[in-house]
Motif scaffolding. Sequence first.
Motif, PDB file in Angstrom:
ATOM      1  N   GLU A   6       4.531   1.940   1.861  1.00  0.00           N
ATOM      2  CA  GLU A   6       5.725   2.417   1.155  1.00  0.00           C
ATOM      3  C   GLU A   6       6.238   3.718   1.763  1.00  0.00           C
ATOM      4  O   GLU A   6       7.442   3.882   1.980  1.00  0.00           O
ATOM      5  CB  GLU A   6       5.407   2.609  -0.328  1.00  0.00           C
ATOM      6  N   VAL A   7       5.331   4.638   2.058  1.00  0.00           N
ATOM      7  CA  VAL A   7       5.740   5.929   2.617  1.00  0.00           C
ATOM      8  C   VAL A   7       6.328   5.757   4.007  1.00  0.00           C
ATOM      9  O   VAL A   7       7.375   6.330   4.337  1.00  0.00           O
ATOM     10  CB  VAL A   7       4.551   6.908   2.654  1.00  0.00           C
ATOM     11  N   SER A  14       0.827  -1.185   0.000  1.00  0.00           N
ATOM     12  CA  SER A  14       0.000   0.000   0.000  1.00  0.00           C
ATOM     13  C   SER A  14       0.869   1.245   0.000  1.00  0.00           C
ATOM     14  O   SER A  14       2.058   1.204   0.352  1.00  0.00           O
ATOM     15  CB  SER A  14      -0.908  -0.005   1.231  1.00  0.00           C
ATOM     16  N   LEU A  15       0.269   2.345  -0.387  1.00  0.00           N
ATOM     17  CA  LEU A  15       0.996   3.614  -0.396  1.00  0.00           C
ATOM     18  C   LEU A  15       1.447   3.977   1.019  1.00  0.00           C
ATOM     19  O   LEU A  15       2.570   4.455   1.222  1.00  0.00           O
ATOM     20  CB  LEU A  15       0.112   4.725  -0.974  1.00  0.00           C
TER      21      LEU A  15
END
Length: 275
Positions: A174-175, A170-171
């Motif tokens: 990753e962030v 998921s974003l």
Amino acid sequence: MTATALGTRVASAVWPSAALLVVSAAAILAVGARSLGAEHYSTDPIGVLAAAGAAALVILAVPRMPSRAVPVTIALAVLLGVHAVAGPLAVVLAASGVRASALETWWSALWLPIFSLGQLAAVIALLRPPRWLGATLIVVAAAAFAVSASSAPAGSFDRVATTTGDGSASLALEVSVDVWMLSLLVLPAVTVARILRADDDARRPLLAVALVSVLPLLGIAGCLALAIARDPGRVDPSVGSVAFLVLLGATSAGVVLSAPLAAPTASGGTAGSAP
């Protein structure tokens, strides 16, 4: 025998006992999982030795750490102990038909705060970074752990599993992991900044601090190299997953064990001063 002497003897026996308990529990659970026919890289003999051995070494290093670094070192020892035991325990539960999804997902994300606490414990032992900086790094690691644990797929402990996921992330994951990796650069950067400002006599002890602070980065680089080599098939996935446990354990124990060795050198310069 005075109360103080008795307290000292009891305290000196606590750490070896805790180390023996962690190693014994991890070994018993790993043997139990194998006897049930369940195979997972967390129960591999080499992986168990690396995980439990790292936990034991950090536990035994607690009394030798400076008092200001003891709380973080104890927290690291607890996480390493939990990591050494929780993986084999999850495999045993899954093989017994008991689903422990929370345990599985927490275990799969524990490497994030372990790397951070190892670096922080060593640097605090050698320097006196501002408290807000240490607190910020812990918050970043905790956030990355929470997001990673919530994103990890459950149900991989009842089969021959590796660290390889399904390739999706998921974003938020990753962030959070990217921010966490950047946070590991903060303490080496602080040390390098001090080296550039210090005079010649003070630079040498600060170099010892800088070398210790980059050990977690080298461990992560090794993990990334394994992941890259695994995709083209140069490294068997199960072997690469066990190697990940070895790198995690060796890096975590190495960074803490090297701190007392570098402490006499660092104390000879300006390492103990606040920035």
